[in-house]
Design an enzyme around this catalytic site. Structure first.
Site, PDB file in Angstrom:
ATOM      1  N   SER A  36      17.506 -19.517  13.863  1.00 40.69           N
ATOM      2  CA  SER A  36      16.448 -18.507  13.781  1.00 40.69           C
ATOM      3  C   SER A  36      16.944 -17.208  14.405  1.00 40.69           C
ATOM      4  CB  SER A  36      15.174 -19.036  14.467  1.00 40.69           C
ATOM      5  OG  SER A  36      14.066 -18.221  14.186  1.00 40.69           O
TER       6      SER A  36
ATOM      7  N   GLU B 261      18.523 -19.395   4.972  1.00 34.98           N
ATOM      8  CA  GLU B 261      17.211 -20.055   5.060  1.00 34.98           C
ATOM      9  C   GLU B 261      16.193 -19.009   5.512  1.00 34.98           C
ATOM     10  OE1 GLU B 261      15.313 -21.176   8.069  1.00 34.98           O
ATOM     11  OE2 GLU B 261      16.555 -19.864   9.310  1.00 34.98           O
TER      12      GLU B 261
ATOM     13  N   HIS C 287      14.138 -23.923   9.164  1.00 33.30           N
ATOM     14  CA  HIS C 287      12.828 -24.069   9.772  1.00 33.30           C
ATOM     15  C   HIS C 287      11.987 -25.203   9.192  1.00 33.30           C
ATOM     16  CE1 HIS C 287      13.859 -20.029  11.249  1.00 33.30           C
ATOM     17  NE2 HIS C 287      12.932 -20.199  12.166  1.00 33.30           N
TER      18      HIS C 287
END
Length: 301
Positions: A109, A203, A273
């Protein structure tokens, strides 16, 4: 690319957050996991600290990361969560000691910024892997076991189910990437990802479709797809529909962004995620093969 030393039983590993605040209960669970792996967790000062949504002030987070990087007893540094914040401190961190004594940096992230920075500036591999905050959704054995394997240098080879949008082919190269929006935000900085001759992993989470399209279009205009050798697409979750509707699925948006290139494309990789977040060695050498029967992603020894 420099591969940091893999962990051994009894090694000390740092636990901190350079971004958002993490609930203590999830950190406690992470500590238990690390002890089960016969590692010695060392908690940073950002664990339990809070300054707005951050895990302490910018200065505290910078000093905590600096200490973990410089401490020769710490053999790996694990982030507790992503969120937002590392971009505010990264250019103030001194990597001179880390350069000559590299260690594994783990997270995903917002940590994409750190991954890209370390690979680009220091030619050093890092690990895109699960974090303490992911334990809010429960313990996912696959996520944690693959992280353990990555840290201890065990073989990593993944198989992925067939996907109707896959583009067939095979390639070899260095794996880079992470969260699409973070890679986009890093453009024009010293932490910008270098994709030339690489295999890219992407992603994303929690964006509208038009924003996903805008990130990919921006990366495309920055020529991040032009010299790619392959694309691995992980979880695209909570991608909201627009009003009026955008007219494509998230996967179709990705494929449209790379339609004029001929490198292989693998959809459906379980990293990011989503529920399962399998560990990836960013900066590691991989072989990607995409066939009608499915895909494989294998890391070199």
């Amino acid at each position: 690319m420099i591969i940091p030393p893999f962990l051994e039983t009894g090694d000390k590993v740092g636990v901190l957050s350079t971004s958002s605040f993490t609930e203590q209960s999830y950190v406690d669970q992470l500590v238990d996991i690390l002890k089960e792996w016969k590692l010695e967790p060392v908690l940073g000062k950002t664990v339990g600290a809070r300054h707005g949504s951050f895990a302490g002030s910018d200065d505290l987070r910078k000093k905590d990361l600096q200490h973990m990087l410089d401490n020769p007893e710490i053999k790996a540094v694990l982030q507790t969560t992503g969120g937002y914040g590392i971009i505010r401190i990264l250019d103030q961190v001194d990597f001179s000691k880390f350069k000559y004594s590299p260690k594994w940096l783990v997270g995903y992230s917002d940590t994409t910024f750190l991954h890209s920075h370390v690979q680009g500036m220091l030619s050093t591999a890092t690990i895109h892997g699960t974090m303490a905050a992911d334990l809010e959704a429960g313990f996912q054995a696959q996520s944690w076991e693959t992280l353990r394997k990555a840290l201890f240098g065990e073989k990593l080879k993944y198989t992925v189910k067939p996907h109707p949008l896959n583009r067939m082919g095979s390639s070899e190269g260095t794996l880079v990437g992470g969260t699409t929006s973070v890679l986009c935000n890093a453009k024009g900085t010293i932490s910008e990802v270098n994709t030339n001759g690489k295999i890219l992993f992407l992603e994303e989470v929690g964006e509208h479709k038009f924003r996903l399209d805008s990130y990919l279009t921006s990366l495309k205009k920055a020529r991040k797809f032009e010299y790619l050798k392959g694309l691995v697409v992980g979880h695209l979750v909570e991608i909201e529909e627009d009003d009026p509707p955008f007219g494509k699925t998230p996967e179709e948006i990705v494929l449209d962004a790379v339609k004029e290139y001929d490198f292989p494309v693998c959809f459906g990789f379980q990293a990011g995620h989503g529920k399962v977040n399998k560990a990836l060695i960013l900066g590691g050498s991989v072989e990607l093969e995409v066939t009608e029967k499915g895909s494989t992603l294998a890391f070199s020894s």
